[in-house]
Design an enzyme around this catalytic site. Structure first.
Site, PDB file in Angstrom:
ATOM      1  N   GLU A   3       1.690   5.946  -7.361  1.00  0.00           N
ATOM      2  CA  GLU A   3       0.376   7.259  -7.932  1.00  0.00           C
ATOM      3  C   GLU A   3       0.598   8.847  -7.335  1.00  0.00           C
ATOM      4  O   GLU A   3       0.421   9.712  -8.447  1.00  0.00           O
ATOM      5  CB  GLU A   3      -0.812   6.459  -7.041  1.00  0.00           C
ATOM      6  CG  GLU A   3      -1.440   5.462  -7.404  1.00  0.00           C
ATOM      7  CD  GLU A   3      -2.909   4.636  -6.395  1.00  0.00           C
ATOM      8  OE1 GLU A   3      -3.159   6.044  -5.343  1.00  0.00           O
ATOM      9  OE2 GLU A   3      -3.186   3.471  -6.363  1.00  0.00           O
ATOM     10  N   TYR A  29       0.651  -1.046   0.053  1.00  0.00           N
ATOM     11  CA  TYR A  29      -0.518  -0.091  -0.019  1.00  0.00           C
ATOM     12  C   TYR A  29       1.272   1.202  -0.033  1.00  0.00           C
ATOM     13  O   TYR A  29       0.596   2.294  -1.052  1.00  0.00           O
ATOM     14  CB  TYR A  29      -0.699  -0.514   1.440  1.00  0.00           C
ATOM     15  CG  TYR A  29      -2.146  -0.884   0.794  1.00  0.00           C
ATOM     16  CD1 TYR A  29      -2.804  -2.442   0.286  1.00  0.00           C
ATOM     17  CD2 TYR A  29      -3.590  -0.174   1.705  1.00  0.00           C
ATOM     18  CE1 TYR A  29      -3.254  -1.900   0.000  1.00  0.00           C
ATOM     19  CE2 TYR A  29      -4.989  -1.565   1.500  1.00  0.00           C
ATOM     20  CZ  TYR A  29      -4.827  -2.270   0.530  1.00  0.00           C
ATOM     21  OH  TYR A  29      -5.790  -3.500   0.272  1.00  0.00           O
TER      22      TYR A  29
END
Length: 428
Positions: free
Chosen positions: A323, A316
């Site tokens: 991102e 994560y």
């Protein structure tokens, strides 16, 4: 934003059974449900079936408990009664005859949560007792090897039979079948993306060839992300235990990066962060969807559960960083070309600056990333306890490979079986 929606069906929440003690005498049938502080009980008694649903404090703590029992023979409903007490719920059922029942249920398969109450039990000499008062050993210390093998074989067959019943139950429920096929489709697809992307990258001999690695999985990744939009529908209809808003934001975040930032710009597709972002997304889903498949099937694997609640720790944060890098790289092009922006004047007399929206989104992205990781940490703590290391023997890789959990689940481990009780008695 990294996608995290629960694929477990609302109809597939784990059913918690209370302990039920039963006994009989002549035409009387006695049941005691070991549940304290029962509230809002829903009890239905037909001639041959008893269903129970209530909230109370039982063997799994303060929770919702339920069961459904198909009785061995019909009972007289009008002459039967039940009473909710402080520490239990007692049933007094009237049989149609004084015939001694060899077991409580019509099925020969024994349920671990149904026990015999020997204070209210009458046996016949030729009846097949559901649970004898004491085990009959061939010796004083332990059961004979042949008896132990037969016992283990019976337990294995019962466990396999239960697993097969749960598996085929999926094909009898349209909702379960849909969730099973959806999760299986996503898992197979992301396995393909993960394998092909790494294979293309490692096989590339030059930097220019590595920059084309993303193109090898681009159509498949787009198809899988479009299919992920169904998770919003699943949450909205209550088919999965996920919030509609949270699921929608997660699907939108990943879709915006892929369809609105990466695909329109060829130069972004050649960037290393874009490729590794696709690999990270795939790695997350390769671990996530098998867990949901097993939930739909009513199964649980120690290895899959451990991976599901552990692999997010490295993946994560890596996904969030990648991102963010992709959005930062796309921002200058978005500001220059004014893509997805609405300028004045127009017939609607309104404007929209997508570059401004993207900058605001990036700020909110940091808050969302922290909230998601806090949620996952709370879920892991709930699953493994406050000290995950102490649970490694239950959920870790070594016990899974050794098969100890599987033997313990079947009751074949010496610490749980009758042999273990004999050894504990000796130790005392």
């Amino acid at each position: 934003m990294t996608q995290e929606s629960n694929g477990a069906s609302a109809v597939d929440r784990k059913v918690l059974h209370p302990f039920v003690l039963w006994g009989q005498k002549d035409q009387n049938l006695y049941l005691t449900v070991q549940l304290q502080g029962v509230t809002d009980p829903i009890i239905n008694l037909d001639e041959g079936r008893l269903t129970f649903f209530a909230k109370g404090y039982g063997c799994h703590g303060n929770n919702v408990y339920q069961f459904e029992i198909d009785l061995y023979l019909p009972v007289q409903r009008k002459l039967s009664s039940w009473k909710v007490k402080e520490k239990c719920v007692e049933f007094h059922l009237m049989k149609e005859s004084s015939e001694i029942w060899p077991r409580l249920t019509s099925a020969k398969q024994r349920e671990p949560w149904i026990k015999v109450n020997f204070d209210h039990m009458q046996f016949s000499d030729d009846s097949e007792q559901e649970e004898p008062p004491f085990p009959k050993w061939d010796s004083d210390d332990s059961p004979a090897p042949s008896s132990r093998r037969r016992r283990d074989d019976d337990r294995i067959r019962d466990a396999v039979s239960k697993d097969m019943d749960k598996f085929f139950a999926v094909f009898r429920s349209p909702l379960k079948l849909y969730l099973f096929l959806y999760n299986m489709f996503q898992w197979v697809g992301f396995c393909y993306v993960f394998h092909v992307s790494l294979y293309s990258y490692l096989r590339a001999g030059s930097k220019a060839q590595r920059q084309e690695a993303f193109a090898s999985i681009r159509p498949q990744l787009c198809m899988l992300q479009l299919a992920a939009s169904l998770e919003i529908l699943n949450a909205a209809l209550g088919w999965v235990r996920s919030g509609v808003l949270a699921t929608g934001m997660q699907v939108f975040g990943r879709g915006m990066i892929l369809f609105m930032l990466v695909l329109p710009y060829e130069e972004l597709q050649r960037m290393e962060p874009v490729f590794w972002l696709a690999v990270t997304w795939s790695a997350v889903e390769v671990v996530r969807y098998p867990y949901y498949i097993l939930v739909v099937l009513g199964q649980e694997s120690s290895l899959v559960t451990w991976l599901r609640y552990t692999m997010w720790i490295p993946l994560y944060p890596l996904g969030f960083v990648l991102e963010g890098l992709v959005m930062l790289a796309a921002l200058p092009r978005v500001m220059e070309e004014r893509w997805y922006s609405v300028e004045l004047p127009n017939k609607f007399n309104m404007s929209f600056d997508f570059s401004l929206f993207l900058r605001v989104y990036m700020v909110g992205f940091l808050v969302g990333a922290y909230a998601l990781m806090s949620h996952m940490y709370a879920q892991r703590k709930k699953k493994f306890g406050a000290n995950p290391r102490s649970q490694f023997s239950r959920w870790g890789l070594l016990p899974f490979l050794s098969g100890r959990n599987q033997r313990r689940a079947l009751g074949l481990d010496s610490g749980d079986g009758a042999g273990g009780r004999v050894q504990q008695k000796k130790a005392k």
